[in-house]
Design a protein around this motif. Structure first.
Motif, PDB file in Angstrom:
ATOM      1  N   GLY A 284      10.614   6.968  -4.497  1.00  0.00           N
ATOM      2  CA  GLY A 284      11.752   6.093  -4.266  1.00  0.00           C
ATOM      3  C   GLY A 284      11.637   5.310  -2.974  1.00  0.00           C
ATOM      4  N   ILE A 285      12.534   4.340  -2.823  1.00  0.00           N
ATOM      5  CA  ILE A 285      12.586   3.514  -1.617  1.00  0.00           C
ATOM      6  C   ILE A 285      14.009   2.996  -1.467  1.00  0.00           C
ATOM      7  N   ASN A 286      14.486   2.905  -0.244  1.00  0.00           N
ATOM      8  CA  ASN A 286      15.833   2.390  -0.014  1.00  0.00           C
ATOM      9  C   ASN A 286      15.915   0.927  -0.429  1.00  0.00           C
TER      10      ASN A 286
ATOM     11  N   GLY B  97       5.158  11.408  -2.129  1.00  0.00           N
ATOM     12  CA  GLY B  97       6.402  11.270  -1.394  1.00  0.00           C
ATOM     13  C   GLY B  97       7.609  11.019  -2.280  1.00  0.00           C
ATOM     14  N   GLY B  98       8.720  11.648  -1.910  1.00  0.00           N
ATOM     15  CA  GLY B  98       9.954  11.423  -2.648  1.00  0.00           C
ATOM     16  C   GLY B  98      10.667  10.162  -2.197  1.00  0.00           C
ATOM     17  N   LEU B  99      10.389   9.742  -0.961  1.00  0.00           N
ATOM     18  CA  LEU B  99      11.023   8.542  -0.415  1.00  0.00           C
ATOM     19  C   LEU B  99      10.050   7.871   0.550  1.00  0.00           C
ATOM     20  N   LEU B 100       9.915   6.568   0.424  1.00  0.00           N
ATOM     21  CA  LEU B 100       8.989   5.803   1.266  1.00  0.00           C
ATOM     22  C   LEU B 100       9.767   5.072   2.357  1.00  0.00           C
ATOM     23  N   PHE B 101       9.368   5.298   3.606  1.00  0.00           N
ATOM     24  CA  PHE B 101      10.040   4.669   4.737  1.00  0.00           C
ATOM     25  C   PHE B 101       9.271   3.428   5.195  1.00  0.00           C
ATOM     26  N   PRO B 102       9.974   2.435   5.761  1.00  0.00           N
ATOM     27  CA  PRO B 102       9.338   1.159   6.145  1.00  0.00           C
ATOM     28  C   PRO B 102       8.170   1.325   7.111  1.00  0.00           C
ATOM     29  N   LYS B 103       8.288   2.226   8.083  1.00  0.00           N
ATOM     30  CA  LYS B 103       7.235   2.422   9.077  1.00  0.00           C
ATOM     31  C   LYS B 103       5.940   2.905   8.423  1.00  0.00           C
TER      32      LYS B 103
END
Length: 227
Positions: free
Chosen positions: A219-221, A196-202
């Motif tokens: 990445g992660i926000n 994954g390029g970006l990991l979401f909280p859910k």
């Protein structure tokens, strides 16, 4: 253009990894300078599973003093999962109640004031797996520690959780893809997820609930990472 000189990947690095026997009364099966493979069993340890408490008075709907009389096992006796622990017979099956043992264990203690029955859960034997190719460099009998010398590729990330985690790798997708919660299934349990390029909280929360040991992603926000 700014070019980062930060070290990212160190291939063919010699490392020492530590394996520790779970619990107490462990038995070590390997010797010094022995070569091991990831599937090799280094030793075996015994762990105490704790206690399970049942409010017998509430379950049988009787007073704490009366509840003890319905026990089918004596204090100090061994009981197995699915075995009848206590039984209250009703009139023409009305009010009949069976209490079944939830796990293997020992009928340990009964609290006559609160009506709580405590079951001491059976000990478990846990095998310690090597997990790597390597050579046994050190064995500490007293602490149950085994040091393995192995060769690995060390990869340095930008940031992390600050804890050392270990597990089998499970790749869910490339760096250009987004890993969503639909990709999280039972087969990620006890594994390190990559993708994954970006990991979401859910997605992260679901992975934790399912039993993933770690998550390596592109990445992660910032707000998600801080929370």
């Amino acid at each position: 253009l700014f070019v980062s000189g930060r070290l990212r990947v160190c291939p063919k690095t010699i490392l020492h990894v530590k394996r520790t026997l779970p619990g107490s009364k462990g038995i070590i099966h390997v010797m010094l300078r022995q070569e091991v493979q990831p599937s090799d069993i280094l030793g075996e340890g015994v762990t105490f599973s704790g206690f399970h408490t049942i409010n017998l008075s509430k379950e049988l709907n009787v007073s704490p003093k009366q509840a003890f009389l319905y026990l089918k096992k004596k204090i100090g006796q061994t009981i197995y999962q699915g075995e009848l622990l206590a039984q209250k017979k009703g009139i023409i099956n009305l009010g009949k109640k069976n209490i079944i043992a939830p796990q293997d264990g020992l009928v340990d203690y009964y609290d006559a004031e609160k009506g709580n029955l405590r079951i001491k859960l059976a000990v478990k034997k846990n095998k310690l797996v090597s997990g790597v190719y390597g050579i046994i460099d050190q064995i500490k009998e007293q602490t149950g520690e085994i040091i393995i010398r192995t060769q690995a590729t060390v990869i340095y990330g930008v940031l992390g959780s600050g804890k050392e985690r270990e597990g089998i790798i499970k790749i869910l997708g490339s760096a250009g893809e987004f890993v969503n919660d639909k990709q999280i299934s039972e087969d990620i349990k006890n594994k390190i997820i990559i993708g994954g390029g970006l990991l979401f909280p859910k997605t992260l929360a679901l992975a934790m609930q399912t039993g993933a040991l770690g998550f390596i992603t592109g990445g992660i926000n910032v707000c998600d990472y801080r929370s």
